[in-house]
Design a protein around this motif. Structure first.
Motif, PDB file in Angstrom:
ATOM      1  N   PRO A  59       6.502  -5.947  -6.523  1.00  0.00           N
ATOM      2  CA  PRO A  59       6.706  -6.318  -7.930  1.00  0.00           C
ATOM      3  C   PRO A  59       5.365  -6.473  -8.655  1.00  0.00           C
ATOM      4  O   PRO A  59       4.408  -7.019  -8.108  1.00  0.00           O
ATOM      5  CB  PRO A  59       7.438  -7.664  -7.850  1.00  0.00           C
ATOM      6  N   TYR A 101      10.080 -13.455 -14.888  1.00  0.00           N
ATOM      7  CA  TYR A 101      11.313 -12.667 -14.869  1.00  0.00           C
ATOM      8  C   TYR A 101      12.308 -13.130 -15.932  1.00  0.00           C
ATOM      9  O   TYR A 101      13.103 -12.332 -16.435  1.00  0.00           O
ATOM     10  CB  TYR A 101      11.981 -12.750 -13.494  1.00  0.00           C
ATOM     11  N   THR A 102      12.276 -14.414 -16.273  1.00  0.00           N
ATOM     12  CA  THR A 102      13.319 -14.956 -17.158  1.00  0.00           C
ATOM     13  C   THR A 102      12.789 -15.631 -18.418  1.00  0.00           C
ATOM     14  O   THR A 102      13.529 -15.747 -19.396  1.00  0.00           O
ATOM     15  CB  THR A 102      14.173 -15.993 -16.395  1.00  0.00           C
ATOM     16  N   GLN A 107       6.968 -13.814 -21.247  1.00  0.00           N
ATOM     17  CA  GLN A 107       6.983 -12.361 -21.402  1.00  0.00           C
ATOM     18  C   GLN A 107       6.300 -11.931 -22.693  1.00  0.00           C
ATOM     19  O   GLN A 107       5.539 -10.958 -22.715  1.00  0.00           O
ATOM     20  CB  GLN A 107       8.420 -11.856 -21.356  1.00  0.00           C
ATOM     21  N   VAL A 142       8.832  -6.421 -15.607  1.00  0.00           N
ATOM     22  CA  VAL A 142       8.448  -7.183 -14.415  1.00  0.00           C
ATOM     23  C   VAL A 142       9.401  -6.717 -13.324  1.00  0.00           C
ATOM     24  O   VAL A 142      10.543  -7.152 -13.244  1.00  0.00           O
ATOM     25  CB  VAL A 142       8.551  -8.701 -14.646  1.00  0.00           C
ATOM     26  N   ASP A 143       8.913  -5.780 -12.515  1.00  0.00           N
ATOM     27  CA  ASP A 143       9.802  -5.084 -11.585  1.00  0.00           C
ATOM     28  C   ASP A 143       8.940  -4.434 -10.504  1.00  0.00           C
ATOM     29  O   ASP A 143       7.707  -4.496 -10.551  1.00  0.00           O
ATOM     30  CB  ASP A 143      10.605  -4.017 -12.356  1.00  0.00           C
TER      31      ASP A 143
END
Length: 198
Positions: A59, A101-102, A107, A142-143
């Protein structure tokens, strides 16, 4: 496309100028002195992209902009998750990292930082070559690296067979590193190198 050592030196200078612009902008944003170095610049065949960026199932935070202008392409900045968390933590002055991620605030902040970094390198490339380049609004993923790259490669446009990589290291915040990648459209890198005069 064959890239000579002289051409790589010119591209390294582009990276150094871009890192200087980025460090100045980040210093203002983070309210602390940030320095940025470029330890390595590569120009590699397109098929070796996955080798350079590392394990495709790792990631990372990926900031992507589409580059318009006379030498279009795709510009990407990869942040290891730990580095991205530290940057966001420093930006908000927090003791604990936010969940990339959340958390929409994290972000959004990371997009802004990534936009500064990508734009700084594009501005340097544009100034050095005299060819105007305009970045789009940044997108963030984000991966796993492989999934992010697949999405970028699926965007319209025929890519060049040579990719430009610029490694970056930041000081002023511990443990920060990242990688800038320019994926030129077919013919764009040749045009840029010709305009630079190498």
């Amino acid at each position: 496309m064959e890239i000579t050592q002289f051409q790589l030196d010119a591209l390294r200078e582009v990276g150094n100028i871009g890192s200087g612009h980025a460090a100045t902008a980040l210093s203002t944003l983070l309210q602390r002195r940030i320095e940025m170095s470029v330890p390595k610049v590569w120009a590699v065949p397109f098929e070796q992209v996955s080798i350079i960026v590392g394990q495709l199932d790792t990631p990372q935070a990926t900031i992507y902009v589409k580059v318009e202008g006379e030498a279009p392409g795709k510009a990407v900045f990869f942040f290891p998750i730990e580095s991205a968390e530290i940057v966001v933590q420093a930006l908000f002055g927090m003791d604990e990292p936010l969940d990339l991620y959340t958390n929409e605030m994290a972000q959004s902040a990371l997009k802004e930082v990534g936009n500064i970094l990508v734009s700084s390198f594009l501005i340097s490339l544009s100034q050095f070559s005299g060819i105007p380049l305009q970045p789009s609004v940044p997108a963030l993923a984000v991966d796993m690296i492989g999934a992010s790259l697949d999405a970028i490669f699926l965007e319209e446009g025929l890519l060049d067979d040579t990719v430009l990589f610029i490694d970056t290291q930041l000081s002023g915040i511990p443990k920060i590193k990242g990688q800038f990648i320019f994926l030129p459209d077919d013919g764009s890198l040749k045009k840029l190198l010709g305009a630079i005069g190498v």
